[in-house]
Design an enzyme around this catalytic site. Structure first.
Site, PDB file in Angstrom:
ATOM      1  N   LYS A  87      22.863  22.082 -29.407  1.00 48.19           N
ATOM      2  CA  LYS A  87      23.431  22.329 -28.074  1.00 48.19           C
ATOM      3  C   LYS A  87      23.148  23.765 -27.616  1.00 48.19           C
ATOM      4  O   LYS A  87      22.690  23.995 -26.519  1.00 48.19           O
ATOM      5  CB  LYS A  87      24.959  22.103 -28.069  1.00 48.19           C
ATOM      6  N   ARG A 117      35.176  18.390 -25.429  1.00 48.27           N
ATOM      7  CA  ARG A 117      35.007  17.832 -26.759  1.00 48.27           C
ATOM      8  C   ARG A 117      36.049  16.774 -27.078  1.00 48.27           C
ATOM      9  O   ARG A 117      36.068  16.232 -28.184  1.00 48.27           O
ATOM     10  CB  ARG A 117      35.193  18.946 -27.757  1.00 48.27           C
ATOM     11  N   ARG A 171      21.019  27.873 -40.556  1.00 49.56           N
ATOM     12  CA  ARG A 171      21.067  28.610 -39.270  1.00 49.56           C
ATOM     13  C   ARG A 171      21.358  30.094 -39.459  1.00 49.56           C
ATOM     14  O   ARG A 171      22.178  30.497 -40.262  1.00 49.56           O
ATOM     15  CB  ARG A 171      22.141  28.001 -38.378  1.00 49.56           C
ATOM     16  N   ARG A 217      27.116  32.026 -39.777  1.00 45.09           N
ATOM     17  CA  ARG A 217      28.499  31.838 -39.343  1.00 45.09           C
ATOM     18  C   ARG A 217      29.392  31.468 -40.521  1.00 45.09           C
ATOM     19  O   ARG A 217      28.985  30.725 -41.397  1.00 45.09           O
ATOM     20  CB  ARG A 217      28.556  30.739 -38.266  1.00 45.09           C
ATOM     21  N   ARG A 271      34.146  20.050 -40.225  1.00 45.78           N
ATOM     22  CA  ARG A 271      33.807  19.985 -38.789  1.00 45.78           C
ATOM     23  C   ARG A 271      33.274  18.601 -38.424  1.00 45.78           C
ATOM     24  O   ARG A 271      33.653  18.023 -37.413  1.00 45.78           O
ATOM     25  CB  ARG A 271      32.759  21.054 -38.442  1.00 45.78           C
TER      26      ARG A 271
HETATM   27  P1  AP5 Z   1      22.366  25.081 -32.600  1.00 40.28           P
HETATM   28  O1  AP5 Z   1      21.628  25.086 -31.300  1.00 40.28           O
HETATM   29  O2  AP5 Z   1      23.026  26.339 -33.030  1.00 40.28           O
HETATM   30  O3  AP5 Z   1      23.400  23.838 -32.660  1.00 40.28           O
HETATM   31  P2  AP5 Z   1      24.775  23.607 -31.930  1.00 40.28           P
HETATM   32  O4  AP5 Z   1      24.812  22.188 -31.475  1.00 40.28           O
HETATM   33  O5  AP5 Z   1      25.014  24.666 -30.903  1.00 40.28           O
HETATM   34  O6  AP5 Z   1      25.741  23.751 -33.186  1.00 40.28           O
HETATM   35  P3  AP5 Z   1      27.119  24.523 -33.318  1.00 40.28           P
HETATM   36  O7  AP5 Z   1      27.367  24.683 -34.794  1.00 40.28           O
HETATM   37  O8  AP5 Z   1      27.145  25.762 -32.489  1.00 40.28           O
HETATM   38  O9  AP5 Z   1      28.083  23.473 -32.739  1.00 40.28           O
HETATM   39  P4  AP5 Z   1      29.570  23.386 -32.969  1.00 40.28           P
HETATM   40  O10 AP5 Z   1      29.878  22.391 -31.941  1.00 40.28           O
HETATM   41  O11 AP5 Z   1      30.002  23.057 -34.329  1.00 40.28           O
HETATM   42  O12 AP5 Z   1      30.083  24.906 -32.813  1.00 40.28           O
HETATM   43  P5  AP5 Z   1      30.673  25.703 -31.579  1.00 40.28           P
HETATM   44  O13 AP5 Z   1      30.199  27.085 -31.690  1.00 40.28           O
HETATM   45  O14 AP5 Z   1      30.478  24.977 -30.310  1.00 40.28           O
HETATM   46  O15 AP5 Z   1      21.308  24.588 -33.724  1.00 40.28           O
HETATM   47  C1  AP5 Z   1      21.682  24.500 -35.082  1.00 40.28           C
HETATM   48  C2  AP5 Z   1      20.492  24.906 -35.958  1.00 40.28           C
HETATM   49  O16 AP5 Z   1      19.474  23.928 -35.804  1.00 40.28           O
HETATM   50  C3  AP5 Z   1      19.847  26.264 -35.569  1.00 40.28           C
HETATM   51  O17 AP5 Z   1      19.481  26.940 -36.736  1.00 40.28           O
HETATM   52  C4  AP5 Z   1      18.609  25.866 -34.731  1.00 40.28           C
HETATM   53  O18 AP5 Z   1      17.567  26.808 -34.858  1.00 40.28           O
HETATM   54  C5  AP5 Z   1      18.245  24.515 -35.375  1.00 40.28           C
HETATM   55  N1  AP5 Z   1      17.662  23.567 -34.413  1.00 40.28           N
HETATM   56  C6  AP5 Z   1      18.043  23.361 -33.120  1.00 40.28           C
HETATM   57  N2  AP5 Z   1      17.284  22.403 -32.558  1.00 40.28           N
HETATM   58  C7  AP5 Z   1      16.403  21.976 -33.525  1.00 40.28           C
HETATM   59  C8  AP5 Z   1      15.348  20.997 -33.543  1.00 40.28           C
HETATM   60  N3  AP5 Z   1      15.047  20.248 -32.481  1.00 40.28           N
HETATM   61  N4  AP5 Z   1      14.657  20.849 -34.710  1.00 40.28           N
HETATM   62  C9  AP5 Z   1      14.977  21.581 -35.826  1.00 40.28           C
HETATM   63  N5  AP5 Z   1      15.940  22.537 -35.848  1.00 40.28           N
HETATM   64  C10 AP5 Z   1      16.667  22.731 -34.702  1.00 40.28           C
HETATM   65  O19 AP5 Z   1      32.228  25.643 -31.911  1.00 40.28           O
HETATM   66  C11 AP5 Z   1      32.749  26.366 -33.015  1.00 40.28           C
HETATM   67  C12 AP5 Z   1      34.197  25.977 -33.224  1.00 40.28           C
HETATM   68  O20 AP5 Z   1      34.964  26.338 -32.071  1.00 40.28           O
HETATM   69  C13 AP5 Z   1      34.448  24.481 -33.413  1.00 40.28           C
HETATM   70  O21 AP5 Z   1      34.302  24.095 -34.759  1.00 40.28           O
HETATM   71  C14 AP5 Z   1      35.888  24.355 -32.933  1.00 40.28           C
HETATM   72  O22 AP5 Z   1      36.783  24.792 -33.912  1.00 40.28           O
HETATM   73  C15 AP5 Z   1      35.931  25.347 -31.782  1.00 40.28           C
HETATM   74  N6  AP5 Z   1      35.620  24.730 -30.486  1.00 40.28           N
HETATM   75  C16 AP5 Z   1      34.502  24.929 -29.756  1.00 40.28           C
HETATM   76  N7  AP5 Z   1      34.556  24.231 -28.618  1.00 40.28           N
HETATM   77  C17 AP5 Z   1      35.724  23.575 -28.620  1.00 40.28           C
HETATM   78  C18 AP5 Z   1      36.354  22.679 -27.720  1.00 40.28           C
HETATM   79  N8  AP5 Z   1      35.755  22.317 -26.570  1.00 40.28           N
HETATM   80  N9  AP5 Z   1      37.554  22.191 -28.040  1.00 40.28           N
HETATM   81  C19 AP5 Z   1      38.174  22.550 -29.185  1.00 40.28           C
HETATM   82  N10 AP5 Z   1      37.640  23.389 -30.097  1.00 40.28           N
HETATM   83  C20 AP5 Z   1      36.414  23.884 -29.815  1.00 40.28           C
HETATM   84 MG    MG Z   2      26.418  26.198 -30.701  1.00 38.43          MG
END
Ligand code: AP5
Ligand code: MG
Length: 221
Positions: free
Chosen positions: A9, A84, A123, A157, A168
């Protein structure tokens, strides 16, 4: 932008926001900014994030609502990681409806579990710009441990440790399917296969955005 942890994402949202000239609004990045600044809000949300749980809806919705009222989001935004849960999706619709806006497209990046774990475990992130995302094998930096763009240190992270990754996925994937169903019912869901090279995923997402569907009226839900 909807997708399981590690689906890509953040990687894709940064590219799309850049191409479309709108801000990239990522709930996870906003939470991490608060945690880094050690604000009261940051201390509160850290307890949830550290154990891989979702932050409660009221705190999350308020934070996003505040962000979307900022001037740069007037013409739209790429939302990454929000909504989410179903109540968050409903709150977003109400928020946008008040200002004559709407969700133009819900973009779901579909990636299987083994690949999600590989992505999260490998990552690396830039310590000064949260949009600069790397991976051990899929997108290695030119110099190990340094960001290609600004030379800053890369870090992993805290929630990318194996036990937290598992938590998660277990806790956050089920509510994600409710969000997917919500947008399916509204007629704005686009599913993109995410197990492919990044540029191909970007092309599919841009294609989906270029052909926005007309959403079902809110009253029908
Ligand atoms: P990346 O682009 O970083 O993936 P991502 O989907 O952004 O993953 P996140 O871990 O950031 O998602 P998340 O939803 O767990 O965390 P968030 O920060 O939102 O890519 C991942 C890796 O893959 C990278 O190394 C990249 O290079 C590689 N990659 C990408 N595309 C690729 C491809 N096509 N091929 C190969 N490799 C690839 O949330 C963190 C925390 O905050 C959550 O756990 C929760 O506690 C809280 N939170 C966030 N939002 C909410 C909400 N709306 N409601 C409640 N709690 C929330
Ligand atoms: Mg992310």
């Amino acid at each position: 932008m909807v997708g399981a942890p590690g689906a890509g994402k953040g990687t894709q949202a940064a590219l799309l926001a850049d191409r479309l000239g709108v801000p990239h609004v990522a709930s996870g990045n906003l939470f991490r900014d608060h945690i880094q600044r050690e604000s009261q809000f940051g201390k509160k949300v850290k307890t949830y994030i550290d154990r891989g749980s979702l932050v409660p809806d009221d705190l999350t919705v308020q934070m996003i609502s505040n962000r979307l009222t900022e001037k740069d989001a007037r013409e739209g935004a790429i939302l990454d990681g929000f909504p989410r849960t179903r109540p968050q999706a409903q709150a977003l619709d109400k928020m946008l409806d008040r200002n004559g806006g709407r969700v133009a497209a819900a973009l779901y990046i579909d990636v299987d579990r083994d690949e999600l774990i590989r992505r999260l475990s490998g990552r690396w992130l830039c310590s000064v710009a949260s949009d600069h995302v790397y991976h051990d094998t899929a997108r290695p930096p030119k110099v190990a441990g340094k960001c290609d763009i600004d030379g800053a240190e890369l870090y992993q992270r805290e929630d990318d440790k194996p036990a937290t990754i598992r938590a998660r996925l277990e806790q956050q994937v089920p509510p994600m399917y409710e969000v997917i169903d919500y947008y399916k019912d509204r007629g704005v869901l686009n599913t993109v296969k995410g197990d492919r090279p990044m540029a191909q995923v970007t092309d599919d997402l841009m294609h989906a955005i270029a052909q926005p569907a007309v959403p079902q009226p809110l009253a029908k839900l």
